[in-house]
Design a protein around this motif. Structure first.
Motif, PDB file in Angstrom:
ATOM      1  N   ARG A  34      25.759 -36.018 -22.264  1.00 17.19           N
ATOM      2  CA  ARG A  34      26.314 -35.499 -21.012  1.00 17.19           C
ATOM      3  C   ARG A  34      26.638 -34.021 -21.173  1.00 17.19           C
ATOM      4  NH1 ARG A  34      31.103 -38.790 -19.936  1.00 17.19           N
ATOM      5  NH2 ARG A  34      29.571 -40.456 -19.976  1.00 17.19           N
ATOM      6  N   HIS A  35      25.962 -33.193 -20.375  1.00 21.81           N
ATOM      7  CA  HIS A  35      26.141 -31.742 -20.488  1.00 21.81           C
ATOM      8  C   HIS A  35      26.558 -31.090 -19.175  1.00 21.81           C
ATOM      9  CE1 HIS A  35      24.529 -32.028 -24.504  1.00 21.81           C
ATOM     10  NE2 HIS A  35      23.474 -32.655 -24.031  1.00 21.81           N
ATOM     11  N   ALA A  36      26.958 -31.887 -18.198  1.00 23.85           N
ATOM     12  CA  ALA A  36      27.442 -31.329 -16.933  1.00 23.85           C
ATOM     13  C   ALA A  36      28.730 -30.554 -17.203  1.00 23.85           C
ATOM     14  CB  ALA A  36      27.692 -32.445 -15.923  1.00 23.85           C
ATOM     15  N   LEU A  37      28.876 -29.431 -16.526  1.00 26.74           N
ATOM     16  CA  LEU A  37      30.046 -28.572 -16.725  1.00 26.74           C
ATOM     17  C   LEU A  37      31.103 -28.840 -15.661  1.00 26.74           C
ATOM     18  CD1 LEU A  37      28.257 -25.171 -17.461  1.00 26.74           C
ATOM     19  CD2 LEU A  37      29.100 -26.863 -19.102  1.00 26.74           C
ATOM     20  N   ASP A  38      32.356 -28.879 -16.091  1.00 25.28           N
ATOM     21  CA  ASP A  38      33.436 -29.015 -15.117  1.00 25.28           C
ATOM     22  C   ASP A  38      33.715 -27.659 -14.476  1.00 25.28           C
ATOM     23  OD1 ASP A  38      35.080 -27.508 -16.869  1.00 25.28           O
ATOM     24  OD2 ASP A  38      36.062 -29.288 -17.663  1.00 25.28           O
ATOM     25  N   VAL A  39      34.619 -27.638 -13.513  1.00 26.89           N
ATOM     26  CA  VAL A  39      34.897 -26.427 -12.752  1.00 26.89           C
ATOM     27  C   VAL A  39      35.331 -25.276 -13.653  1.00 26.89           C
ATOM     28  CG1 VAL A  39      36.372 -25.414 -10.971  1.00 26.89           C
ATOM     29  CG2 VAL A  39      35.439 -27.707 -10.656  1.00 26.89           C
ATOM     30  N   GLU A  40      36.209 -25.536 -14.587  1.00 25.96           N
ATOM     31  CA  GLU A  40      36.689 -24.454 -15.464  1.00 25.96           C
ATOM     32  C   GLU A  40      35.553 -23.848 -16.275  1.00 25.96           C
ATOM     33  OE1 GLU A  40      39.558 -22.859 -15.252  1.00 25.96           O
ATOM     34  OE2 GLU A  40      39.872 -24.235 -13.592  1.00 25.96           O
ATOM     35  N   LYS A  41      34.663 -24.667 -16.792  1.00 21.57           N
ATOM     36  CA  LYS A  41      33.533 -24.146 -17.563  1.00 21.57           C
ATOM     37  C   LYS A  41      32.557 -23.385 -16.670  1.00 21.57           C
ATOM     38  CE  LYS A  41      33.959 -27.369 -21.329  1.00 21.57           C
ATOM     39  NZ  LYS A  41      33.546 -28.629 -21.914  1.00 21.57           N
ATOM     40  N   LEU A  42      32.440 -23.802 -15.402  1.00 16.05           N
ATOM     41  CA  LEU A  42      31.562 -23.093 -14.477  1.00 16.05           C
ATOM     42  C   LEU A  42      32.110 -21.717 -14.099  1.00 16.05           C
ATOM     43  CD1 LEU A  42      30.461 -26.021 -12.165  1.00 16.05           C
ATOM     44  CD2 LEU A  42      28.966 -24.620 -13.622  1.00 16.05           C
ATOM     45  N   ARG A  43      33.389 -21.500 -14.348  1.00 17.58           N
ATOM     46  CA  ARG A  43      33.999 -20.189 -14.069  1.00 17.58           C
ATOM     47  C   ARG A  43      33.766 -19.181 -15.189  1.00 17.58           C
ATOM     48  NH1 ARG A  43      39.106 -23.120 -11.578  1.00 17.58           N
ATOM     49  NH2 ARG A  43      38.503 -23.045  -9.389  1.00 17.58           N
ATOM     50  N   ASP A  44      33.073 -19.579 -16.236  1.00 18.01           N
ATOM     51  CA  ASP A  44      32.769 -18.673 -17.343  1.00 18.01           C
ATOM     52  C   ASP A  44      32.011 -17.458 -16.795  1.00 18.01           C
ATOM     53  OD1 ASP A  44      30.773 -17.697 -19.562  1.00 18.01           O
ATOM     54  OD2 ASP A  44      32.367 -18.787 -20.608  1.00 18.01           O
ATOM     55  N   PRO A  45      32.308 -16.250 -17.291  1.00 18.08           N
ATOM     56  CA  PRO A  45      31.631 -15.042 -16.787  1.00 18.08           C
ATOM     57  C   PRO A  45      30.115 -15.039 -16.984  1.00 18.08           C
ATOM     58  CG  PRO A  45      33.533 -14.456 -18.133  1.00 18.08           C
ATOM     59  CD  PRO A  45      33.363 -15.944 -18.247  1.00 18.08           C
ATOM     60  N   SER A  46      29.602 -15.851 -17.882  1.00 19.20           N
ATOM     61  CA  SER A  46      28.153 -15.900 -18.098  1.00 19.20           C
ATOM     62  C   SER A  46      27.436 -16.727 -17.029  1.00 19.20           C
ATOM     63  CB  SER A  46      27.833 -16.480 -19.479  1.00 19.20           C
ATOM     64  OG  SER A  46      28.173 -17.864 -19.533  1.00 19.20           O
ATOM     65  N   ILE A  47      28.199 -17.356 -16.137  1.00 16.87           N
ATOM     66  CA  ILE A  47      27.629 -18.256 -15.131  1.00 16.87           C
ATOM     67  C   ILE A  47      27.842 -17.692 -13.731  1.00 16.87           C
ATOM     68  CG2 ILE A  47      27.777 -20.557 -14.089  1.00 16.87           C
ATOM     69  CD1 ILE A  47      28.613 -21.597 -16.859  1.00 16.87           C
ATOM     70  N   THR A  48      26.768 -17.689 -12.949  1.00 16.38           N
ATOM     71  CA  THR A  48      26.843 -17.369 -11.529  1.00 16.38           C
ATOM     72  C   THR A  48      26.619 -18.672 -10.781  1.00 16.38           C
ATOM     73  OG1 THR A  48      25.915 -15.176 -11.959  1.00 16.38           O
ATOM     74  CG2 THR A  48      25.910 -15.945  -9.673  1.00 16.38           C
ATOM     75  N   PHE A  49      27.523 -18.989  -9.881  1.00 16.31           N
ATOM     76  CA  PHE A  49      27.498 -20.259  -9.164  1.00 16.31           C
ATOM     77  C   PHE A  49      27.301 -20.003  -7.672  1.00 16.31           C
ATOM     78  CE2 PHE A  49      29.334 -23.843  -6.959  1.00 16.31           C
ATOM     79  CZ  PHE A  49      28.873 -24.924  -7.688  1.00 16.31           C
ATOM     80  N   TRP A  50      26.399 -20.783  -7.061  1.00 16.38           N
ATOM     81  CA  TRP A  50      26.134 -20.669  -5.627  1.00 16.38           C
ATOM     82  C   TRP A  50      26.338 -22.012  -4.939  1.00 16.38           C
ATOM     83  CZ3 TRP A  50      22.601 -18.615  -9.196  1.00 16.38           C
ATOM     84  CH2 TRP A  50      22.480 -17.219  -9.190  1.00 16.38           C
ATOM     85  N   SER A  51      26.766 -21.945  -3.697  1.00 20.20           N
ATOM     86  CA  SER A  51      26.809 -23.125  -2.843  1.00 20.20           C
ATOM     87  C   SER A  51      25.865 -22.887  -1.663  1.00 20.20           C
ATOM     88  CB  SER A  51      28.231 -23.414  -2.357  1.00 20.20           C
ATOM     89  OG  SER A  51      28.804 -22.287  -1.732  1.00 20.20           O
ATOM     90  N   MET A  52      25.421 -23.968  -1.071  1.00 18.77           N
ATOM     91  CA  MET A  52      24.466 -23.923   0.033  1.00 18.77           C
ATOM     92  C   MET A  52      25.127 -24.563   1.254  1.00 18.77           C
ATOM     93  SD  MET A  52      20.668 -25.646   0.164  1.00 18.77           S
ATOM     94  CE  MET A  52      20.112 -24.736  -1.241  1.00 18.77           C
ATOM     95  N   TRP A  53      25.066 -23.854   2.359  1.00 21.28           N
ATOM     96  CA  TRP A  53      25.771 -24.277   3.571  1.00 21.28           C
ATOM     97  C   TRP A  53      24.850 -24.257   4.786  1.00 21.28           C
ATOM     98  CZ3 TRP A  53      31.034 -25.460   3.273  1.00 21.28           C
ATOM     99  CH2 TRP A  53      31.652 -25.133   2.060  1.00 21.28           C
ATOM    100  N   GLU A  54      25.189 -25.104   5.741  1.00 24.26           N
ATOM    101  CA  GLU A  54      24.598 -25.074   7.070  1.00 24.26           C
ATOM    102  C   GLU A  54      25.789 -25.079   8.029  1.00 24.26           C
ATOM    103  OE1 GLU A  54      20.570 -26.977   8.549  1.00 24.26           O
ATOM    104  OE2 GLU A  54      22.120 -28.500   8.211  1.00 24.26           O
ATOM    105  N   GLY A  55      26.149 -23.900   8.511  1.00 26.40           N
ATOM    106  CA  GLY A  55      27.395 -23.773   9.264  1.00 26.40           C
ATOM    107  C   GLY A  55      28.564 -24.051   8.338  1.00 26.40           C
ATOM    108  N   ASP A  56      29.399 -25.014   8.728  1.00 25.17           N
ATOM    109  CA  ASP A  56      30.557 -25.397   7.904  1.00 25.17           C
ATOM    110  C   ASP A  56      30.268 -26.600   7.019  1.00 25.17           C
ATOM    111  OD1 ASP A  56      32.133 -23.399   9.029  1.00 25.17           O
ATOM    112  OD2 ASP A  56      32.844 -24.706  10.644  1.00 25.17           O
ATOM    113  N   ASP A  57      29.020 -27.011   6.947  1.00 25.35           N
ATOM    114  CA  ASP A  57      28.636 -28.212   6.199  1.00 25.35           C
ATOM    115  C   ASP A  57      28.064 -27.824   4.834  1.00 25.35           C
ATOM    116  OD1 ASP A  57      28.241 -30.922   5.759  1.00 25.35           O
ATOM    117  OD2 ASP A  57      26.434 -31.047   6.995  1.00 25.35           O
ATOM    118  N   LEU A  58      28.733 -28.235   3.777  1.00 23.57           N
ATOM    119  CA  LEU A  58      28.261 -27.986   2.419  1.00 23.57           C
ATOM    120  C   LEU A  58      27.075 -28.896   2.125  1.00 23.57           C
ATOM    121  CD1 LEU A  58      28.565 -26.671  -0.389  1.00 23.57           C
ATOM    122  CD2 LEU A  58      30.206 -28.492  -0.929  1.00 23.57           C
ATOM    123  N   LEU A  59      25.978 -28.305   1.662  1.00 22.89           N
ATOM    124  CA  LEU A  59      24.746 -29.051   1.404  1.00 22.89           C
ATOM    125  C   LEU A  59      24.498 -29.308  -0.074  1.00 22.89           C
ATOM    126  CD1 LEU A  59      22.444 -27.004   3.800  1.00 22.89           C
ATOM    127  CD2 LEU A  59      23.739 -29.084   4.338  1.00 22.89           C
ATOM    128  N   GLY A  60      24.865 -28.347  -0.924  1.00 28.58           N
ATOM    129  CA  GLY A  60      24.578 -28.484  -2.345  1.00 28.58           C
ATOM    130  C   GLY A  60      25.022 -27.267  -3.119  1.00 28.58           C
TER     131      GLY A  60
END
Length: 152
Positions: A34-60
């Motif tokens: 299991r190598h999924a990262l939790d929120v704190e690990k995703l905040r590491d400066p080496s990581i850029t994180f994006w979310s995908m939206w359609e209006g106010d609806d989170l898609l992925g």
């Protein structure tokens, strides 16, 4: 219209999606693979994180980790269950690949599971030109994981 934006990992919608992502990892993957990262690990400066939206609806979501000046890693690709089958993961992957090229990376790699639950993800990555590779970084090779790379 679908919008991909850099995400500060603070809103309740994204925190729930990441909790769902971790729950999927826990339900489908033995702890040693299991190598999924939790929120704190995703905040590491080496990581850029994006979310995908359609209006106010989170898609992925999806992320790009810088391994070194020439090598990036795809992380945390996840599509909200009710939005699967719309090509959204392909759109997010295209965004990550474009960013990797903009940064001048020569290689983009990833690790994912070898189980049936991960077959759609593996098919997506292969359709984008990713090919098999050996384990990289801190990962260990084994039958529970698939390692893929894209030469940019």
């Amino acid at each position: 219209m679908v919008e991909i934006r850099r995400d500060p990992l603070e809103g309740p919608e994204i925190l729930k999606l990441l909790a769902d992502h971790m729950a999927f990892a826990v339900a489908t993957t033995p702890v040693e693979a299991r190598h999924a990262l939790d929120v704190e690990k995703l905040r590491d400066p080496s990581i850029t994180f994006w979310s995908m939206w359609e209006g106010d609806d989170l898609l992925g979501c999806g992320a790009l980790r810088e391994l070194d000046a020439e090598h990036g890693e795809v992380k945390s690709m996840h599509t909200v269950k009710r939005h699967r089958g719309r090509g959204l993961a392909k759109k997010m992957l295209g965004h990550i690949i474009a960013e990797a090229r903009t940064r001048g990376y020569r290689h983009l790699s990833l690790e994912t599971g070898s189980f049936e639950a991960f077959a759609p993800a593996v098919a997506l990555y292969r359709s984008a030109g990713f090919t098999d590779r050996d384990a990289f970084g801190d990962y260990k090779a084994g039958p529970l994981t698939v390692f893929l790379t894209l030469e940019l």
